[in-house]
Design an enzyme around this catalytic site. Structure first.
Site, PDB file in Angstrom:
ATOM      1  N   HIS A   1      -1.835   0.075 -10.615  1.00 30.40           N
ATOM      2  CA  HIS A   1      -0.725   0.501  -9.746  1.00 30.40           C
ATOM      3  C   HIS A   1       0.403   1.088 -10.599  1.00 30.40           C
ATOM      4  CE1 HIS A   1      -2.516  -2.853  -7.230  1.00 30.40           C
ATOM      5  NE2 HIS A   1      -2.536  -1.844  -6.390  1.00 30.40           N
TER       6      HIS A   1
ATOM      7  N   LEU B   1       0.494  -6.254  -7.830  1.00 25.78           N
ATOM      8  CA  LEU B   1       0.400  -5.038  -8.640  1.00 25.78           C
ATOM      9  C   LEU B   1      -0.107  -5.330 -10.050  1.00 25.78           C
ATOM     10  CD1 LEU B   1       3.713  -3.320  -7.518  1.00 25.78           C
ATOM     11  CD2 LEU B   1       1.414  -3.143  -6.516  1.00 25.78           C
TER      12      LEU B   1
ATOM     13  N   ASP C   1     -10.860   3.321  -5.722  1.00 21.30           N
ATOM     14  CA  ASP C   1     -11.220   3.326  -4.293  1.00 21.30           C
ATOM     15  C   ASP C   1     -11.573   4.765  -3.899  1.00 21.30           C
ATOM     16  OD1 ASP C   1     -10.744   0.508  -3.698  1.00 21.30           O
ATOM     17  OD2 ASP C   1      -8.674   0.975  -4.193  1.00 21.30           O
TER      18      ASP C   1
HETATM   19  O1  PAF Z   1      -5.652   0.817  -1.536  1.00 25.14           O
HETATM   20  C1  PAF Z   1      -4.860   0.038  -0.963  1.00 25.14           C
HETATM   21  O2  PAF Z   1      -4.152  -0.731  -1.594  1.00 25.14           O
HETATM   22  C2  PAF Z   1      -4.804   0.043   0.548  1.00 25.14           C
HETATM   23  O3  PAF Z   1      -6.051   0.286   1.105  1.00 25.14           O
HETATM   24  C3  PAF Z   1      -3.749   1.011   1.111  1.00 25.14           C
HETATM   25  C4  PAF Z   1      -4.086   2.447   0.756  1.00 25.14           C
HETATM   26  C5  PAF Z   1      -2.380   0.666   0.545  1.00 25.14           C
HETATM   27  C6  PAF Z   1      -3.702   0.890   2.621  1.00 25.14           C
HETATM   28  O4  PAF Z   1      -3.379  -0.393   3.033  1.00 25.14           O
END
Ligand code: PAF
Length: 292
Positions: free
Chosen positions: A42, A38, A155
């Site tokens: 995050h 993290l 993402d």
């Molecule tokens: O973005 C991420 O960390 C991963 O692709 C997820 C959404 C936790 C799925 O494993």
């Protein structure tokens, strides 16, 4: 904000029962799915969830099915205790950290395959990646039946794929996409930045610089092919092997027609720096093209 160490839960049924019990007691639960390692990106998702909800769960699971055979599953950084220490500072109540066998029981034979936004870009370059993501997120949503789930805009394509899945399967969860967190020199935070040598780390700033240049070129009315070429040139100049440098519709990732001034647009880049592959994006502001 609580600073107590989160409760670590390993079993799907245990996690689900706790979420349902807290909702039955009137709580609103937020969920941040992660693969651990993290960083402040995050943490910003956990903070946003804690601001919106009365209880927050974070999952930490390095999902094998979203990695290709030659990708970084084995070297992906794992440190559950360090991650829990981070989450303790952000009021996270539960960490769901299942083993692979808990998420993928013996003889499992079901995959969630999303079309549409899962098909271009990462979908072409990483076959099976989004089926792995959608499958694990669908299963995580069963274990953590939260009211809202929080994903990072870095993402971007993944967030579209998850929204599509939630819509198509009528999953009872709200999907919220939160802004990308960047270093002071623009580099988007990513767990994979840890793989970069200091020279590569310096070169990696070209990703954000190329996107910023795309934004300026976009606003001064440059054509999409010219903007894409300029981004690719900038990345190549930093010795980044370009996977794509594109401007497309933000909500569908479809090509934009040259005269389109209403569909929200986004610039996307992906490339390889040494052994590390990074992606980034920048939503583009509306622009008005001179009429001819
Ligand atoms: O973005 C991420 O960390 C991963 O692709 C997820 C959404 C936790 C799925 O494993």
């Amino acid at each position: 904000m609580s600073d107590s160490y989160p409760i670590v839960i390993r079993r799907h049924a245990d996690m689900r029962q706790r979420i349902l019990a807290s909702q039955a007691a009137g709580e609103r639960v937020g969920f941040v799915p992660t693969m651990g390692s993290l960083h402040a990106g995050h943490a910003s998702l956990a903070q946003r969830a804690a601001a919106d909800c009365t209880a927050v769960a974070v999952s930490i699971f390095v999902n094998p099915t979203q990695f290709g055979p030659h990708e970084d599953f084995d070297r992906y950084p794992r440190d559950l205790d360090a991650d829990c220490q981070v989450l303790a500072q952000h009021g996270v109540r539960w960490v769901f950290a299942p083993e692979v066998t808990e998420m993928y029981p013996a003889h499992h034979a079901t995959r969630v395959v999303v079309g549409g936004p899962a098909e271009p870009f990462e979908g072409q370059l990483r076959p099976g990646h989004f089926a792995g993501v959608a499958t694990v997120v669908c299963r995580l949503f069963q274990a953590v039946p939260a009211d809202a789930a929080y994903f990072g805009a870095k993402d971007w394509q993944q967030s579209l794929v998850i929204k599509q899945m939630v819509h198509d399967l009528a999953l009872p969860i709200e999907v919220l996409v939160c802004p990308t967190v960047r270093e002071s020199d623009g580099l988007a935070l990513s767990s994979r930045n840890a793989y970069l040598s200091s020279a590569e780390r310096h070169r990696a700033t070209a990703l954000a610089a190329a996107l910023k240049q795309a934004e300026q070129d976009w606003l001064r009315g440059a054509s999409i092919p010219d903007i894409e070429q300029a981004m690719a040139t900038r990345l190549t100049a930093a010795s980044i092997t370009v996977d794509y440098a594109a401007v497309v519709a933000a909500d569908t990732l479809m090509p934009l027609s040259p005269a389109d001034q209403t569909t929200p647009a986004i610039a996307l880049v992906a490339g390889q720096i040494g052994t590390t592959r990074l992606i980034d994006n920048l939503p583009l502001p509306p622009r008005t093209l001179p009429s001819c």
